[in-house]
Write a protein that holds these residues in place. Structure first.
Motif, PDB file in Angstrom:
ATOM      1  N   THR A 180       4.795  -8.873 -12.543  1.00 29.59           N
ATOM      2  CA  THR A 180       4.915  -7.260 -12.826  1.00 29.59           C
ATOM      3  C   THR A 180       5.466  -6.885 -11.314  1.00 29.59           C
ATOM      4  OG1 THR A 180       2.639  -6.875 -12.134  1.00 29.59           O
ATOM      5  CG2 THR A 180       3.588  -6.721 -14.622  1.00 29.59           C
ATOM      6  N   SER A 181       6.213  -5.987 -11.174  1.00 27.95           N
ATOM      7  CA  SER A 181       6.975  -5.633  -9.994  1.00 27.95           C
ATOM      8  C   SER A 181       5.934  -4.714  -9.148  1.00 27.95           C
ATOM      9  CB  SER A 181       8.336  -4.577 -10.180  1.00 27.95           C
ATOM     10  OG  SER A 181       8.509  -4.192  -8.941  1.00 27.95           O
ATOM     11  N   PRO A 182       5.903  -4.998  -7.842  1.00 26.69           N
ATOM     12  CA  PRO A 182       4.993  -4.331  -6.672  1.00 26.69           C
ATOM     13  C   PRO A 182       5.767  -3.023  -6.407  1.00 26.69           C
ATOM     14  CG  PRO A 182       5.951  -6.210  -5.572  1.00 26.69           C
ATOM     15  CD  PRO A 182       6.322  -6.207  -7.213  1.00 26.69           C
ATOM     16  N   THR A 183       6.919  -2.850  -6.906  1.00 28.83           N
ATOM     17  CA  THR A 183       7.823  -1.861  -6.214  1.00 28.83           C
ATOM     18  C   THR A 183       7.887  -0.544  -6.726  1.00 28.83           C
ATOM     19  OG1 THR A 183       9.623  -2.605  -7.321  1.00 28.83           O
ATOM     20  CG2 THR A 183       9.283  -3.709  -5.273  1.00 28.83           C
ATOM     21  N   TYR A 184       7.024  -0.362  -7.770  1.00 28.96           N
ATOM     22  CA  TYR A 184       7.156   0.831  -8.655  1.00 28.96           C
ATOM     23  C   TYR A 184       6.816   2.173  -7.659  1.00 28.96           C
ATOM     24  CZ  TYR A 184       6.192   4.547 -12.225  1.00 28.96           C
ATOM     25  OH  TYR A 184       6.408   5.593 -12.811  1.00 28.96           O
ATOM     26  N   GLU A 185       5.778   2.313  -6.875  1.00 32.94           N
ATOM     27  CA  GLU A 185       5.330   3.220  -6.165  1.00 32.94           C
ATOM     28  C   GLU A 185       4.508   2.683  -4.732  1.00 32.94           C
ATOM     29  OE1 GLU A 185       2.979   7.474  -6.349  1.00 32.94           O
ATOM     30  OE2 GLU A 185       3.417   6.279  -8.279  1.00 32.94           O
ATOM     31  N   GLY A 186       4.511   3.262  -3.556  1.00 32.61           N
ATOM     32  CA  GLY A 186       3.914   2.986  -2.651  1.00 32.61           C
ATOM     33  C   GLY A 186       4.843   3.243  -1.413  1.00 32.61           C
ATOM     34  N   TRP A 187       4.174   2.742  -0.350  1.00 30.82           N
ATOM     35  CA  TRP A 187       4.722   2.828   0.947  1.00 30.82           C
ATOM     36  C   TRP A 187       5.675   1.525   1.340  1.00 30.82           C
ATOM     37  CZ3 TRP A 187      -0.202   4.463   0.260  1.00 30.82           C
ATOM     38  CH2 TRP A 187      -0.479   5.780   0.693  1.00 30.82           C
ATOM     39  N   MET A 188       7.154   1.814   1.261  1.00 30.55           N
ATOM     40  CA  MET A 188       7.991   0.620   1.544  1.00 30.55           C
ATOM     41  C   MET A 188       8.022   0.548   3.353  1.00 30.55           C
ATOM     42  SD  MET A 188      11.101   1.993  -0.679  1.00 30.55           S
ATOM     43  CE  MET A 188      11.312   3.778   0.124  1.00 30.55           C
ATOM     44  N   ILE A 189       7.895  -0.644   3.528  1.00 31.23           N
ATOM     45  CA  ILE A 189       7.721  -0.958   5.055  1.00 31.23           C
ATOM     46  C   ILE A 189       8.683  -1.836   5.711  1.00 31.23           C
ATOM     47  CG2 ILE A 189       6.040  -1.906   6.767  1.00 31.23           C
ATOM     48  CD1 ILE A 189       3.845  -1.357   4.901  1.00 31.23           C
ATOM     49  N   LEU A 190       9.737  -1.287   6.316  1.00 28.55           N
ATOM     50  CA  LEU A 190      10.955  -2.104   6.851  1.00 28.55           C
ATOM     51  C   LEU A 190      10.543  -2.871   8.134  1.00 28.55           C
ATOM     52  CD1 LEU A 190      13.865  -2.926   6.299  1.00 28.55           C
ATOM     53  CD2 LEU A 190      14.621  -1.016   7.898  1.00 28.55           C
ATOM     54  N   CYS A 191      10.838  -3.874   8.046  1.00 28.61           N
ATOM     55  CA  CYS A 191      10.192  -4.712   9.262  1.00 28.61           C
ATOM     56  C   CYS A 191      11.212  -5.688   9.877  1.00 28.61           C
ATOM     57  CB  CYS A 191       9.217  -5.819   8.952  1.00 28.61           C
ATOM     58  SG  CYS A 191       7.758  -5.040   8.073  1.00 28.61           S
ATOM     59  N   ASN A 192      11.023  -5.963  11.145  1.00 31.19           N
ATOM     60  CA  ASN A 192      11.610  -7.124  11.915  1.00 31.19           C
ATOM     61  C   ASN A 192      10.849  -8.324  12.344  1.00 31.19           C
ATOM     62  OD1 ASN A 192      14.525  -5.968  12.340  1.00 31.19           O
ATOM     63  ND2 ASN A 192      13.703  -4.828  14.061  1.00 31.19           N
TER      64      ASN A 192
END
Length: 535
Positions: free
Chosen positions: A137-149
């Protein structure tokens, strides 16, 4: 009669031949293998949970077969249950080590898969197999998106703190790589825009110095065909890369009143809701629509973050002439595609022609839509200006020219609160709270970071759907999270590329302090964090 005697002699000869030949072979009984302790279905959260299997294999001749038995090897091969190609191949080998037990990260797109578990007797080559299903199942439905290098190469990576339910909130790592994001370097920020009341039409962009891509709002899938220039903007390919995207929300049920973007070459573009003709076709950092850009702008855009429909203006900064320039919504279509230098008011607090470099700009809800700017003069001194963006104007509201703030000139991360006159800034591994009202600064001792740890991000994540609590029956506790200070840090003493942490700190507006609520780890170097809102 003669024929019968010949047949009898042939049978006797054949029997004797077989009897004599028996001693020339070493006969072995073939073992039967049974496989137990494997469930029919394993359900996991993609890029977060592990697929764990501990089968029991029994031989009819040798008893239970353990992992250290040199006569057997074990394989797990995963493929899509519906057929098709997975990661450029039909199947994926889950245990290259050929071990009996399986424990591997479920780093696959949301789907249902079949896994073939095979036990091979190396001596005879005989294989015994069974299957089980894996539902990812997808962990992307809701929550904090964290953009990283990630690492020294600064590979763009998207991690996430997934909100599966109120009881289950867990990190997931490197989500976009298996979902098609091209190999990019030097992440900049996440662009997020949402309609307020209509059917969900969210726009999520991943922006970097090497390219920007729209990602599917449900699956997070993307690829080269989702390049921001192909799906969202009509901009010449020679422009560079989009590094800033902001939408100006309104009370409209159709989405933002306008959307803006800025490229790393210093050009700005505006897209107007319902405006006929090409969007984002010409830069707006000009005095004539469609004209040649007359100056470059900084990668910041100021808007009112107060209630929907409160603001119809946007603030930019001309880096060549060191001045504020503005955009206004109005009936003049040509004017919506240009920026205008802001004239100083009669009783000015400061000049919009600052003569300084812009260090930082942030939109807030404080004072019904205040935009803070941090500027620095040629001597390295920093000042803070507040411009109110409510309504349809650019009102000078506050000026702080002599902040009593230790090492403020060395700070690399900033965040302004929307409920209190607080500026948070970071220097190395220290975080300070500067009270703009009293001109006093406090070291946040509750934010304790290691000697080799450095702050990479300070931010407040203001929800864009101001009616989120009504639309989704969210709790007061959840709504208060947007006013918690997020502290992103990186600990270089941790081996590998996953030394990033993200802590959440409620702010005490009475005692000029913060307290830690929770912290998550295992990220790369955090560049931006945005909450993925749901209705």
């Amino acid at each position: 009669m003669k024929i019968n005697i010949l047949v009898l002699l042939f049978l006797i000869f054949s029997f004797i031949a077989c009897f004599d030949d028996k001693g020339n072979y070493d006969y072995h009984e073939v073992a039967e293998l049974t496989i137990e302790n494997i469930p029919e279905l394993i359900e996991v959260l993609g890029s977060s949970d592990h697929i764990i299997v501990q089968p029991k294999v029994t031989s009819s001749l040798e008893g239970e077969i353990t992992n250290d038995n040199p006569n057997f090897e074990f394989t797990y091969k995963l493929e899509k249950k519906s057929g098709g190609i997975l990661a450029d191949e039909k199947w994926v080998n889950l245990n290259p080590s050929k071990s009996l037990d399986l424990d591997t990260l479920a780093s696959f797109p949301a789907d249902t898969y079949i896994v073939w578990f095979t036990v091979k007797d190396i001596r005879s080559g005989v294989e015994t197999s069974t299957t089980f299903d894996v539902k990812v199942t997808s962990p992307t439905y809701e929550g904090w998106m964290i953009l990283c290098n990630e690492g020294n190469q600064e590979r763009v990576r998207m991690d996430m703190i997934s909100v599966i339910s109120a009881e289950r909130v867990i990190p997931a790592y490197d989500l976009l790589t298996p979902l098609g994001l091209p190999d990019l370097k030097k992440a900049n920020e996440i662009g997020f825009s949402t309609s307020l009341f209509a059917s969900p039409n969210d726009q999520i962009y991943v922006m970097s110095e090497e390219g920007a891509y729209l990602i599917d709002r449900e699956t997070f899938k993307t690829d080269e065909s989702w390049n921001i220039y192909l799906v969202s903007f009509i901009i010449p390919p020679t422009e560079g890369n989009i590094v800033k995207y902001t939408s100006l929300n309104s009370g409209s049920s159709y989405g933002p009143l306008a959307s803006f973007c800025v490229s790393n070459t210093g050009n700005a573009y505006a897209q107007i809701l319902g405006m006929a003709g090409a969007a984002f076709e010409y830069p707006i950092n000009t005095s004539v629509r469609g004209g040649t850009p007359e100056y470059k702008v900084a990668p910041y855009i100021g808007i009112s973050m107060a209630r929907p429909g409160n603001g119809q203006t946007a603030l930019f900064y001309d880096t060549d002439n060191q001045r504020f320039v503005g955009w206004k919504y109005g009936n003049n279509v040509d004017a919506r595609q240009t920026l205008t230098p802001l004239p100083d008011p009669e009783n000015k607090l400061f000049s919009f022609q600052t003569g300084m470099d812009l260090i930082y700009m942030e939109s807030t809800r404080y004072s019904n839509g205040l935009v803070y700017s941090i500027l620095q003069n040629a001597n390295g001194k920093r000042v803070i200006y507040g411009i109110n963006m409510s309504g349809n104007g650019f009102a000078q509201e506050s000026k702080y020219e002599n902040p009593d703030a230790p090492d403020f000139d060395k700070a690399t991360a900033f965040a302004f609160h929307s409920q209190y006159p607080y500026l948070f800034y970071a220097v190395g591994n220290k975080v300070y709270l500067h009270n703009l009202g009293t001109n006093k600064t406090y070291l946040m001792n509750n934010i304790t970071l290691g000697d080799q740890e450095v702050v990479t991000l300070l931010k407040f994540n203001l929800y864009q759907q101001n009616s989120l609590s009504d639309l989704n029956n969210q709790s007061d506790e959840f709504m208060a999270r947007q006013y918690e200070l997020m502290v992103g840090s990186y600990d270089s003493s941790i081996d590998g590329v996953n030394g990033g942490k993200l802590g959440f700190y409620p702010v005490d507006g009475t005692n000029n302090s913060v307290s830690k609520r929770i912290e998550y780890s295992g990220f790369a170097k955090i560049k931006d964090v945005v909450y993925r809102e749901r209705r």
